[in-house]
Design a protein around this motif. Structure first.
Motif, PDB file in Angstrom:
ATOM      1  N   LEU B 153       0.966  -1.274  -0.065  1.00 26.06           N
ATOM      2  CA  LEU B 153      -0.020   0.037  -0.104  1.00 26.06           C
ATOM      3  C   LEU B 153       0.698   1.142   0.067  1.00 26.06           C
ATOM      4  CD1 LEU B 153      -2.850  -1.028   2.441  1.00 26.06           C
ATOM      5  CD2 LEU B 153      -3.059  -0.601   0.025  1.00 26.06           C
ATOM      6  N   VAL B 154       1.954   1.054   0.832  1.00 23.72           N
ATOM      7  CA  VAL B 154       2.911   2.349   0.644  1.00 23.72           C
ATOM      8  C   VAL B 154       3.565   2.707  -0.790  1.00 23.72           C
ATOM      9  CG1 VAL B 154       5.189   3.255   1.826  1.00 23.72           C
ATOM     10  CG2 VAL B 154       3.123   2.295   3.305  1.00 23.72           C
ATOM     11  N   SER B 155       4.054   1.516  -1.504  1.00 29.38           N
ATOM     12  CA  SER B 155       4.499   1.782  -2.511  1.00 29.38           C
ATOM     13  C   SER B 155       3.494   2.286  -3.422  1.00 29.38           C
ATOM     14  CB  SER B 155       4.986   0.386  -2.885  1.00 29.38           C
ATOM     15  OG  SER B 155       5.953   0.063  -2.184  1.00 29.38           O
ATOM     16  N   ILE B 156       2.368   1.880  -3.424  1.00 35.36           N
ATOM     17  CA  ILE B 156       1.273   2.117  -4.292  1.00 35.36           C
ATOM     18  C   ILE B 156       0.925   3.632  -4.049  1.00 35.36           C
ATOM     19  CG2 ILE B 156      -1.117   1.910  -4.987  1.00 35.36           C
ATOM     20  CD1 ILE B 156      -0.880  -0.978  -4.484  1.00 35.36           C
ATOM     21  N   PHE B 157       0.724   4.019  -2.755  1.00 33.83           N
ATOM     22  CA  PHE B 157       0.400   5.436  -2.514  1.00 33.83           C
ATOM     23  C   PHE B 157       1.494   6.390  -2.905  1.00 33.83           C
ATOM     24  CE2 PHE B 157      -2.709   3.813   0.358  1.00 33.83           C
ATOM     25  CZ  PHE B 157      -3.911   4.444  -0.139  1.00 33.83           C
TER      26      PHE B 157
END
Lengths: 263, 263, 263, 263
Positions: B153-157
């Motif tokens: 999720l952090v990478s995607i955000f």
């Protein structure tokens, strides 16, 4: 085989669909739907009022005869063999209830002058479309899929309700002051939440403050996936069920002639 | 077993949900949500103001007693056994913070004439809905899924933020001159980016120049998939977690009576 | 190890990210993005014009020094060891081009009175965000995914272009007469096609004739899936790549200390 | 090898695409599409009317010659070897029909003053884009995927039609009274259903009563997944087919030179 048994096997399309009587009823149901839809177009209805009424009377008569024949012949089915209790249990099965709803107008008072009531009576006939469930396996599959995924669906709807309550309350809090006539109350804001989280986005309500837009962005990015879950679950289950039945069919059929093998 | 231990096992629904006290609190929480939602409908609120206030006082009392009982009994839990430090650590657990927020209005000054402040106090009570997390596994699963996929999720955000910055800057550059009151600045254009890339598309802002529309088309076709990722990841993870727990359950239960085996 | 080699290993974050100089540059890039975004908000810009200009000068200086240092030290990399041709090849790598674009304003004439030109220069600085690619693996993964799926993407875009041409021509044919100012030409109708097939649906253009709505319905039901393909393909590939790298990491790291094993 | 056989192998790109004549025809088709699209932009058309007409005459001539050459040479194909019946069967193949449609304007009466008729003739030329199918495998794959999934698609469309009938009738019943000019009839309401269930959401029609909004919410949450099925099925099938063909290719090619092995 008695007459009743013959009739029963004639009208129950479970194993040998495609008989002439099935096709006739399917066509009649489809014509009913088309008629109902066209009736609501005023220009068409005014020109063909008599034809529509005649067709409705004809349909009601056919569906009533169909219902009575089914009710008479059902005792040939071992599950409903008792003349009284078997028939009562049959009448309460989902398919029999749909059949009964199709002839419900017979038991209602003649149309009055209340335009709204007339419209309700007329449009409610749309549920005759559900009579098709008896003849198409794809429609029954959809029912099985819903029953199969019931547990997941209930969990997801619980989450959706909580998301809906939280996002609507938050947006109401933030936007009510600036758009009191749009975000009038939390129930009204729920309409915004659903239109946004299903990504429909009509554009009738949307936040205009910077804070509201920021919160809406976060809600949308995180929430859209949850609202897509029930539809995605049902869709995937339906496609799987279709594929499973297809491969099942190919196993049970002769590869040379295409006939079912263990019928 | 001491009284405290009995009370502790009575109110902690971890292993044996469905007790009468659980059901009562769940119903009270749901009624609180319904009350809060209806309160914002002015016509309903004006007619039942006293009832709403009475119900709020009653709810506050019950939640306060619940909080104190939990605080008293928690030392029966080995993880929080120390009378002081154990209780302090318990107070800082997420569930205890939610419980405290539910009774926060007790510690706030009496409502003043500031309408906005009153509304904030009132609507903030919506977070009582989070008290349901204690009683429904599906809600806890969602939390686990988020924790599980944190890294992705952090990478995607990070990618989403860069996409957002690039697409908003580009559209601002192209459309600002022709629609200075719509694409006023890059932060304002970000609203357009999010509404478009989530495919919500309210229609409050959209490009009107040929160049802007071309760029918007490319942004939409390539970017929509990235903005669907966090929601899709959470949704898929949630469904997987639900399925995993279901199969886990069936393993642990007696196939004859449906009771849990190693309880 | 020579000074140049030390410098090279200091600024190349390929194997040991997280150094102080990396963090400093990442923070500077992010501040640049924030500054650029805020600059376009007129009220903020007018109050802090001097600060913004000072910060821009500072950033340009740092990025220029960074660029020169990289150019000087790159010959420590065996792939670019030749003092002249190695440096020329380095200057043409994607990362070096991004670095150069970030300092491009140094080589442009001083701002004139042309407001549009000034805005282009200003906003183009947004591409400094791409400097982050050097420091975040997730961003490089996205590039790999696009390269990996190039063949499929090209095929899909061919199909999309044909769908776009067909659907726009058809809708233009059907709706032009009734909405000559909306569906003015096929290129204008393409905007409708893209807004519809990506399901954004702003509502600025939509068919109003019965025939147009029927054709639009068929186009939408069949075409939406094709327009979702490139985004879906990239999204799925990105998530797979993230997952693959995560498991790869866990293999290569010591389970006790978390350090990389074969570094 | 006779001249006819040489010509046949020259124009049939089945095994050796990329010949100069193929590239020339592909370019001509693409230019036709571009010309058609630009012609509808009045300002461009008025300035270049003669050029557009010249190009159309040229294209018609080339496509007519191409058609005649194919018709003459097709008897070199064993499947169509009979001079008369073979050619008749060839003329009725999908690709030959597309080729014929491309030169249809040759057989139509000269343009009259009826502006609408002229536009139909002009725009119908867009179907020349389908001539590309002969040259791009990706387009043929899409056809195979549709044929492959025919059974599922038919089942899904049956479900969609029933959903459409039910949801439109329900919404008509609920909203007709309050918005008689928007939800005028069930066919008109079907436009709302499709715009909502595909999540396009233009915002031209939407429910405004509380009951209508509630029913719309339920319809949307449950129905969106079903309307996404045909598109999703085709999209997934297309991507699978692309991937399958790619791996098939890699098997058949020499790993050293990239040439096909069993050609």
């Amino acid at each position: 085989m008695s007459l009743k048994e013959r009739v029963y096997h004639f009208i129950e399309p479970d194993h040998e669909p495609g008989r002439i009587v099935d096709v006739a009823i399917i066509v009649l149901i489809l014509l009913n739907i088309v008629a109902l839809i066209l009736e609501t177009v005023e220009s068409i209805y005014n020109l063909n009022r008599a034809a529509f009424e005649l067709f409705e009377d004809f349909s009601l008569t056919v569906f009533a005869i169909e219902y009575l024949v089914r009710l008479w012949a059902i005792t040939a089915n071992p599950r409903f063999s008792h003349p009284v209790t078997g028939r009562i249990r049959f009448v309460l099965t989902p398919l029999a209830i749909i059949d009964f709803l199709a002839i419900l107008p017979l038991f209602l008072p003649p149309p009055t002058v209340d335009a709204r009531f007339i419209r309700v009576i007329r449009v409610i006939r749309i549920f005759r479309v559900l009579k098709l469930v008896r003849y198409f396996r794809a429609l029954r599959l959809l029912g099985h899929v819903i029953a199969d995924r019931k547990e997941e669906l209930v969990s997801i709807f619980l989450v959706l309700l909580i998301l809906l309550a939280l996002s609507s309350s938050l947006m109401y809090l933030v936007e009510h002051e600036d758009q009191p006539e749009v975000f009038t109350s939390i129930p009204a804001t729920m309409w915004w939440s659903i239109v946004t989280l299903t990504t429909v986005g009509y554009g009738d309500t949307y936040p205009i403050t910077a804070l509201g837009q920021t919160i809406a962005a976060v809600i949308a990015i995180l929430g859209i996936g949850m609202f897509a879950l029930p539809a995605g679950l049902l869709g995937a289950g339906f496609v799987d069920a279709l594929a499973a039945h297809r491969s099942e069919d190919s196993e049970r059929r002769c590869p040379h002639c295409g006939e079912l093998l263990d019928e």
